[in-house]
Write a protein that holds these residues in place. Structure first.
Motif, PDB file in Angstrom:
ATOM      1  N   PHE A 106      28.293  37.354  -3.351  1.00  0.00           N
ATOM      2  CA  PHE A 106      27.050  37.521  -2.598  1.00  0.00           C
ATOM      3  C   PHE A 106      26.845  39.001  -2.275  1.00  0.00           C
ATOM      4  CE2 PHE A 106      24.247  37.139   1.074  1.00  0.00           C
ATOM      5  CZ  PHE A 106      23.433  36.094   0.702  1.00  0.00           C
ATOM      6  N   PRO A 107      25.594  39.487  -2.363  1.00  0.00           N
ATOM      7  CA  PRO A 107      25.377  40.913  -2.088  1.00  0.00           C
ATOM      8  C   PRO A 107      25.500  41.241  -0.605  1.00  0.00           C
ATOM      9  CG  PRO A 107      23.293  39.834  -2.554  1.00  0.00           C
ATOM     10  CD  PRO A 107      24.363  38.829  -2.821  1.00  0.00           C
ATOM     11  N   ALA A 108      26.717  41.514  -0.171  1.00  0.00           N
ATOM     12  CA  ALA A 108      26.922  41.874   1.226  1.00  0.00           C
ATOM     13  C   ALA A 108      28.160  42.742   1.332  1.00  0.00           C
ATOM     14  CB  ALA A 108      27.086  40.621   2.093  1.00  0.00           C
ATOM     15  N   ASP A 112      28.345  43.551   6.930  1.00  0.00           N
ATOM     16  CA  ASP A 112      27.188  42.637   6.949  1.00  0.00           C
ATOM     17  C   ASP A 112      27.612  41.215   7.306  1.00  0.00           C
ATOM     18  OD1 ASP A 112      25.506  44.717   6.099  1.00  0.00           O
ATOM     19  OD2 ASP A 112      26.001  44.329   3.997  1.00  0.00           O
ATOM     20  N   ASP A 147      38.885  49.668   8.005  1.00  0.00           N
ATOM     21  CA  ASP A 147      38.758  50.600   6.874  1.00  0.00           C
ATOM     22  C   ASP A 147      37.931  50.017   5.737  1.00  0.00           C
ATOM     23  OD1 ASP A 147      40.230  52.496   8.113  1.00  0.00           O
ATOM     24  OD2 ASP A 147      42.113  52.012   7.105  1.00  0.00           O
ATOM     25  N   PHE A 148      37.639  48.728   5.816  1.00  0.00           N
ATOM     26  CA  PHE A 148      36.977  48.058   4.698  1.00  0.00           C
ATOM     27  C   PHE A 148      35.504  47.762   4.980  1.00  0.00           C
ATOM     28  CE2 PHE A 148      41.422  47.368   4.109  1.00  0.00           C
ATOM     29  CZ  PHE A 148      41.616  47.319   2.746  1.00  0.00           C
ATOM     30  N   ARG A 151      33.007  48.025   2.222  1.00  0.00           N
ATOM     31  CA  ARG A 151      33.335  47.422   0.919  1.00  0.00           C
ATOM     32  C   ARG A 151      32.431  46.242   0.611  1.00  0.00           C
ATOM     33  NH1 ARG A 151      38.905  47.586  -1.312  1.00  0.00           N
ATOM     34  NH2 ARG A 151      39.389  49.791  -1.124  1.00  0.00           N
ATOM     35  N   GLN A 152      32.130  46.083  -0.678  1.00  0.00           N
ATOM     36  CA  GLN A 152      31.451  44.870  -1.140  1.00  0.00           C
ATOM     37  C   GLN A 152      32.444  43.714  -1.005  1.00  0.00           C
ATOM     38  OE1 GLN A 152      29.013  43.247  -2.431  1.00  0.00           O
ATOM     39  NE2 GLN A 152      30.008  41.740  -3.717  1.00  0.00           N
ATOM     40  N   GLN A 160      42.075  39.190   2.706  1.00  0.00           N
ATOM     41  CA  GLN A 160      41.091  40.046   3.366  1.00  0.00           C
ATOM     42  C   GLN A 160      39.803  39.263   3.638  1.00  0.00           C
ATOM     43  OE1 GLN A 160      41.034  43.080   0.378  1.00  0.00           O
ATOM     44  NE2 GLN A 160      42.637  44.280   1.349  1.00  0.00           N
ATOM     45  N   ALA A 189      50.895  39.514   5.170  1.00  0.00           N
ATOM     46  CA  ALA A 189      50.301  40.433   6.147  1.00  0.00           C
ATOM     47  C   ALA A 189      49.109  39.777   6.826  1.00  0.00           C
ATOM     48  CB  ALA A 189      49.868  41.724   5.453  1.00  0.00           C
TER      49      ALA A 189
ATOM     50  N   PHE B 181      24.249  32.346   2.031  1.00  0.00           N
ATOM     51  CA  PHE B 181      25.649  32.754   1.902  1.00  0.00           C
ATOM     52  C   PHE B 181      26.596  31.639   2.320  1.00  0.00           C
ATOM     53  CE2 PHE B 181      29.361  34.952   3.987  1.00  0.00           C
ATOM     54  CZ  PHE B 181      30.007  35.265   2.800  1.00  0.00           C
ATOM     55  N   ASN B 236      24.432  46.142  -3.435  1.00  0.00           N
ATOM     56  CA  ASN B 236      25.330  45.111  -2.925  1.00  0.00           C
ATOM     57  C   ASN B 236      24.922  44.662  -1.533  1.00  0.00           C
ATOM     58  OD1 ASN B 236      27.172  44.660  -5.001  1.00  0.00           O
ATOM     59  ND2 ASN B 236      28.288  46.530  -4.506  1.00  0.00           N
ATOM     60  N   GLN B 237      23.677  44.936  -1.150  1.00  0.00           N
ATOM     61  CA  GLN B 237      23.238  44.538   0.174  1.00  0.00           C
ATOM     62  C   GLN B 237      21.996  43.672   0.063  1.00  0.00           C
ATOM     63  OE1 GLN B 237      23.949  48.827   1.530  1.00  0.00           O
ATOM     64  NE2 GLN B 237      23.279  47.737   3.360  1.00  0.00           N
ATOM     65  N   VAL B 238      22.014  42.567   0.793  1.00  0.00           N
ATOM     66  CA  VAL B 238      20.907  41.620   0.719  1.00  0.00           C
ATOM     67  C   VAL B 238      19.565  42.281   1.032  1.00  0.00           C
ATOM     68  CG1 VAL B 238      19.874  39.799   2.077  1.00  0.00           C
ATOM     69  CG2 VAL B 238      22.045  39.426   1.049  1.00  0.00           C
ATOM     70  N   ARG B 290      25.993  48.330 -11.028  1.00  0.00           N
ATOM     71  CA  ARG B 290      26.506  47.148 -11.718  1.00  0.00           C
ATOM     72  C   ARG B 290      26.026  47.057 -13.156  1.00  0.00           C
ATOM     73  NH1 ARG B 290      27.956  42.629  -7.902  1.00  0.00           N
ATOM     74  NH2 ARG B 290      27.166  41.135  -9.406  1.00  0.00           N
ATOM     75  N   PRO B 368      54.310  47.463   6.164  1.00  0.00           N
ATOM     76  CA  PRO B 368      53.773  46.475   5.224  1.00  0.00           C
ATOM     77  C   PRO B 368      52.357  46.033   5.564  1.00  0.00           C
ATOM     78  CG  PRO B 368      55.486  45.506   6.605  1.00  0.00           C
ATOM     79  CD  PRO B 368      55.506  46.978   6.866  1.00  0.00           C
ATOM     80  N   ASP B 369      51.950  46.129   6.841  1.00  0.00           N
ATOM     81  CA  ASP B 369      50.636  45.618   7.219  1.00  0.00           C
ATOM     82  C   ASP B 369      49.583  46.717   7.322  1.00  0.00           C
ATOM     83  OD1 ASP B 369      51.923  43.286   7.291  1.00  0.00           O
ATOM     84  OD2 ASP B 369      51.890  43.035   9.470  1.00  0.00           O
ATOM     85  N   SER B 371      46.623  49.232   6.567  1.00  0.00           N
ATOM     86  CA  SER B 371      45.474  49.029   5.678  1.00  0.00           C
ATOM     87  C   SER B 371      45.419  50.102   4.592  1.00  0.00           C
ATOM     88  CB  SER B 371      44.177  49.006   6.478  1.00  0.00           C
ATOM     89  OG  SER B 371      43.868  50.297   6.927  1.00  0.00           O
ATOM     90  N   THR B 372      46.087  51.265   4.811  1.00  0.00           N
ATOM     91  CA  THR B 372      46.121  52.275   3.745  1.00  0.00           C
ATOM     92  C   THR B 372      46.784  51.691   2.500  1.00  0.00           C
ATOM     93  OG1 THR B 372      46.433  53.895   5.485  1.00  0.00           O
ATOM     94  CG2 THR B 372      46.747  54.656   3.239  1.00  0.00           C
ATOM     95  N   GLU B 374      46.938  48.550   1.764  1.00  0.00           N
ATOM     96  CA  GLU B 374      46.043  47.555   1.178  1.00  0.00           C
ATOM     97  C   GLU B 374      44.978  48.206   0.314  1.00  0.00           C
ATOM     98  OE1 GLU B 374      44.335  44.046   3.198  1.00  0.00           O
ATOM     99  OE2 GLU B 374      45.515  44.777   4.878  1.00  0.00           O
ATOM    100  N   ARG B 375      44.531  49.395   0.730  1.00  0.00           N
ATOM    101  CA  ARG B 375      43.437  50.036  -0.001  1.00  0.00           C
ATOM    102  C   ARG B 375      43.928  50.742  -1.260  1.00  0.00           C
ATOM    103  NH1 ARG B 375      41.001  54.249   2.815  1.00  0.00           N
ATOM    104  NH2 ARG B 375      42.577  54.075   4.437  1.00  0.00           N
TER     105      ARG B 375
END
Lengths: 266, 409
Positions: A106-108, A112, A147-148, A151-152, A160, A189, B181, B236-238, B290, B368-369, B371-372, B374-375
């Motif tokens: 979904f585009p979000a 959002d 931090d996300f 992100r799409q 996540q 995690a 959604f 990517n935004q509605v 895209r 381990p947890d 977010s760096t 994770e990214r």
């Protein structure tokens, strides 16, 4: 009556306990076609508790939640949320559906989705303000996802995605949280992050109910259980209700005796 | 005046008041179709709108017959629109009813309603052709659309209704986004999912009936669906997607109407749809987000980074490299010589790659947890993900670990 017995177990008097309890269910029946998925289930979730709904696959755990919240139509039965009809207590409740129930392409962006949790308070016509964004960011921080934000959502891992769903529910700032399989298929995690948020909610006096499938973590995460296999098998504190007999009755032959031994039950 | 000259002058509304109004009407129709269609596309119900549009035909026929029976010539557009709206609403409710009350799935219901209503409509049109009174000529234009001989009042009606439909989309954007959604969650927050779904389809219905004259009922579904599909490539935004879909729909309607007006024999609907398809092709190929070209480039660049990193790690471990692409990439970057031996530059880069891998391994153990971690995509230089202090801290941990290990040994 079985519910009376249960109440005696938890040491409370039925009327006092259930009057304004976050969730009181009497005789809830939900069916898909002509086969009941949930049959005449009673339940009473006391305020400030953390309850796991447990049962085998296809036993109607998720359907019970959806029936209680009116997401799927009820065939019979009565549901009270904080002593009221759900329609009148909606803003005190937040629901976290199964992650797999939506299309993540979904585009979000992440932010959002969290902002969707604020639709109720923003209303139909008003525009987003800086404080709504801040609120949403705060919720993302609580689940370790700030931090996300940009992100799409399609780029997120399963864990996540689950945390974003939880953040959206946190944005609703509800008193009663109902989660459908929040730990299904998530990484370690994420599981730790979700558990710590749920325990925070409990410590703030809020009530949490989770459909849960991992018997080995029930005693560690929750203080009450509701055992369902289409019918209600048992309900009460983990110490007295999460027993080998009850599990055997819930799972039938599907749960090997050795498995039950490994759970170190009371 | 040739076709080209006329097209240019019509494009800039210089070809007369009437054709300018038709072009604006078609533009506003496209705008409403694109924005309403965005939600129908996101709700994955494009085919329902196809059933709705085909279900208009019996309404057009019956409205014509009734109006002729009352002594008019049967061509009054508001009457025909009302008739088509009623019959397509019946078609929509039948699709809903069949899906909800029987065990048939929605696609079966769509197939049944679409073909039965369309067949009935064609029968009615045939009957009308044999009628002695009324002005039948031009009714078949409702199938594929035509702007030839359109009245100013008709163009105005379409423009106003199109603008209103777009306004409704804007007002309902939040509940419609939520329902598209996550309908179950939407239901728990007090959104009436069924009503929102009906509103969504109601908007498709409005777009269909006001688009009958210009686009025609067979192709209106294309104007509802192609603009949002094209718009999806860009964002990517509605919210932005709806805006882009509205613009693409509007431009398609406007340019298509102008093109077909420039040549009387061109049916309007197919031209508009072809213009929309042009926008789709451009979006699908060239969107930097895209689009196919950008995706292919991104994939290639990523693959090269992976090969480069793998190659450097092999160098650091003094393993031979067999992969042809890896060797070419390292050669071109001046990391290895023709005989596969690392250059000075290659050795430095390889050491750095190996050190970074060790740093990440330590970071994963320590935090381990975080977010760096994770990214981290496995390739980005560590300096771009962590502060110098954090890296120094990790290096200290690695050193400590090595000392303890050395002590144990």
């Amino acid at each position: 009556m079985s519910s009376a017995k249960l109440v005696a177990e938890s040491g409370k008097i039925l009327d006092v306990a259930s009057k304004d309890a976050p969730l009181t269910v009497r005789g809830l029946t939900v069916s898909y076609g002509n086969k009941p998925a949930v049959f005449s289930v009673d339940a009473s979730i006391p305020a400030g508790s953390m309850t796991a709904i447990i049962g085998p696959n296809g036993a109607g755990k998720s359907t019970f939640l959806k029936g209680a919240l009116g997401v799927v139509p009820r065939l019979s039965g009565e549901v009270r949320i904080f002593g009221k009809l759900f329609e009148d207590a909606r803003d005190r409740v937040a629901y976290v559906p199964q992650r797999a129930s939506v299309d993540w392409d979904f585009p979000a962006r992440v932010i959002d989705v969290v902002l969707m949790g604020l639709y109720g308070s923003v209303g139909l016509f008003r525009l987003w303000q800086a404080r709504h964004r801040e609120q949403a960011m705060e919720c993302l921080k609580r689940v370790g996802m700030s931090d996300f934000a940009e992100r799409q959502i399609g780029q997120l891992s399963g864990g996540q995605q689950q945390r974003v769903f939880l953040a959206r529910a946190l944005a609703q700032n509800a008193e009663f949280y109902l989660l459908d399989e929040p730990f299904a298929g998530v990484d370690a995690a994420t599981e730790r992050a979700i558990v710590s948020v749920l325990k925070e909610l409990k410590s703030e006096g809020r009530t949490v109910v989770c459909v849960h499938h991992d018997l080995s973590t029930v005693a560690e995460y929750f203080d009450r259980v509701l055992l369902i296999n289409v019918r209600r098998i048992a309900e009460g504190p983990v110490e007295t209700t999460f027993t080998a007999e009850n599990l055997q009755e819930t799972y039938g032959g599907r749960l090997a005796a050795t498995h039950i031994d490994e759970l170190h039950l009371a | 005046m040739g076709f080209g000259d006329y097209f240019i002058s019509a494009l800039f509304l210089q070809a007369g008041y009437n054709s300018a109004l038709v072009a604006i009407g078609a533009g506003l129709l496209g705008l409403s179709a694109g924005s309403a269609g965005a939600f129908i596309f996101l709700r994955k119900r494009a085919l329902v709108s196809d059933a709705i549009s085909h279900a208009t035909l019996p309404g057009v026929g019956l409205a014509f017959i009734i109006m002729v029976a009352f002594g008019s010539d049967g061509r009054w557009l508001p009457g025909l629109i009302l008739g088509s709206a009623i019959s397509s609403a019946i078609g929509l409710l039948m699709v809903e009813w069949i899906t909800r009350k029987t065990r048939l799935t929605e696609d079966a219901a769509i197939g049944a309603v679409l073909s039965v209503f369309f067949g009935f409509g064609i029968v009615l049109l045939t009957v009308i052709q044999t009628m002695s009174s009324g002005r039948q000529a031009g009714l078949e234009n409702f199938l594929l659309g035509s702007t030839a001989g359109m009245l100013i009042s008709e163009a105005t009606t379409i423009a106003v209704a199109g603008a209103m439909a777009a306004g409704f989309v804007f007002l309902l954007r939040r509940p419609m986004t939520l329902v598209a959604f996550d309908p179950e969650y939407a239901a728990t927050t007090g959104v009436n999912v069924r009503n929102i779904d009906l509103a969504m389809m109601g908007l498709a219905l409005i777009v269909t009936v006001i688009g009958l004259k210009i686009v025609g009922l067979i192709l209106i579904v294309a104007l509802l669906i192609i603009p949002p599909v094209a718009a999806r490539f860009w964002t990517n935004q509605v919210g932005k997607m709806i805006g882009i879909a509205a613009v693409i729909g509007g431009l398609s309607g406007y340019v298509g109407a102008v093109l077909s007006a420039a040549h009387a024999a061109l049916p309007t609907g197919p031209i508009i749809v072809l213009v929309a398809f042009g926008f789709f092709m451009i979006s699908a190929l060239f969107s930097p987000l895209r689009g196919g070209l950008a995706s292919a480039l991104r994939h290639q660049r990523f693959q090269r980074r992976v090969h480069r990193r793998q190659g450097l790690l092999s160098l650091a471990r003094r393993e031979p490299i067999y992969d042809g692409l890896t060797i070419r990439i390292l050669r071109r970057a001046g990391m290895i010589r023709a005989d596969g031996v690392a250059t000075a530059r290659g050795r430095i880069a390889a050491e750095k790659a190996a050190r970074d891998e060790a740093r990440w391994a330590m970071a994963r153990r320590m935090l381990p947890d975080d977010s760096t971690i994770e990214r981290y995509d496995g390739l980005t230089p560590i300096e771009r993900m962590m502060t110098p202090d954090q890296i120094a801290e990790i290096d200290r941990m690695i050193q400590n670990a090595q000392t303890t290990q050395g002590a144990k040994a």
